[in-house]
Design an enzyme around this catalytic site. Sequence first.
Site, PDB file in Angstrom:
ATOM      1  N   ASP A 146       0.869  -1.164   0.000  1.00 18.94           N
ATOM      2  CA  ASP A 146       0.000   0.000   0.000  1.00 18.94           C
ATOM      3  C   ASP A 146       0.918   1.230   0.000  1.00 18.94           C
ATOM      4  OD1 ASP A 146      -2.394   1.613   0.486  1.00 18.94           O
ATOM      5  OD2 ASP A 146      -1.612   1.822   2.525  1.00 18.94           O
ATOM      6  N   ASP A 170      -0.068   5.174   1.193  1.00 14.86           N
ATOM      7  CA  ASP A 170      -0.242   6.080   2.328  1.00 14.86           C
ATOM      8  C   ASP A 170      -0.230   5.307   3.642  1.00 14.86           C
ATOM      9  OD1 ASP A 170      -0.846   8.813   1.125  1.00 14.86           O
ATOM     10  OD2 ASP A 170      -2.290   7.566   0.058  1.00 14.86           O
ATOM     11  N   ASP A 226      -1.792  -0.725   6.144  1.00 22.17           N
ATOM     12  CA  ASP A 226      -1.931  -0.010   7.413  1.00 22.17           C
ATOM     13  C   ASP A 226      -3.374   0.260   7.803  1.00 22.17           C
ATOM     14  OD1 ASP A 226      -2.211   3.446   6.972  1.00 22.17           O
ATOM     15  OD2 ASP A 226      -2.205   2.030   5.316  1.00 22.17           O
TER      16      ASP A 226
END
Length: 219
Positions: free
Chosen positions: A8, A10, A165
Site C-alpha cells: 500500500d 499512504d 496499514d
Amino acid sequence: MLKALIFDMDGTLVHSDPIHLQAFVEVLGPEGVVIDDVVFRNSIIGHTNESIFATLLPNHSVEEHEEFARRKEAAFRRLATNLKPLDGLPDLLDWADASGIHLALVTNAPILNATHMLDIIGVTERFAVKVTIEDVARGKPDPLPYLTALDRLGIAAHEAIAFEDSPSGMKAAKGAGLFSFGMLTGLKAEEMAALGADRTIADFHDRALWEILEDRARS
C-alpha cells in the site's frame, strides 16, 4: 518461493496521513464539515474518495463529490512536498532488488497522487507494477486491486507478501489470499490482528519482518 512484495502507499511506504488530514480540513472546513482524528480514522483512512465524500457530504451530488475530491487531491499534492519514506524502506527495496523479488504498489489513491509521492521519495522506477484506483472497477476493501497486481505480476497469492496499514487495505489483502503485514502507523497491533494481519510491524527495520522474509526467500 517469495517472488513479490506488494505495498500500500499512504501510511505504508510513507507516513502521509497528517498531510491528507490537512488537505481535507482545507477543502471541507468551509463546508462546515469537521475533520478530526476520529473522523479521519473511521471515515477516511483506507477508503476511496467515492466513499469518503458520499459519507461526509451526503446531501451533495456525485458530480459535486468528484469536484471536492479533485480539489482535495490537488491540495494534498501542493502540501506534500517534504515526504520521507517509512523507516527501513530503502533497505528493504535494496534487499528485494538483490534477491530478484519484484515490487508492486496497490493503492486507492489516484495515479497523480501515487506518482507525486513515489517521485518525492525517489522510488518510482523501483515498482514493476502499480495499481491505482483508476485501474480497477472496485477499490479496497474489495480484493480486486490485489488480485489485479497478482495477475500483472504473473504469480499466485502464496508467492507474495502484502503490507497494509488500514482496515480496508488489510481486508483487501487477506481477501486476495495474501500473507500480510500490518503497519502500525495508524492502528494498534491488536486492531490489526483482529483484521487478519499475519504479523504487525512498526517499520521496515522490525526483526519480525526480516525473519519471515529470509525464511520465505530460502523456501
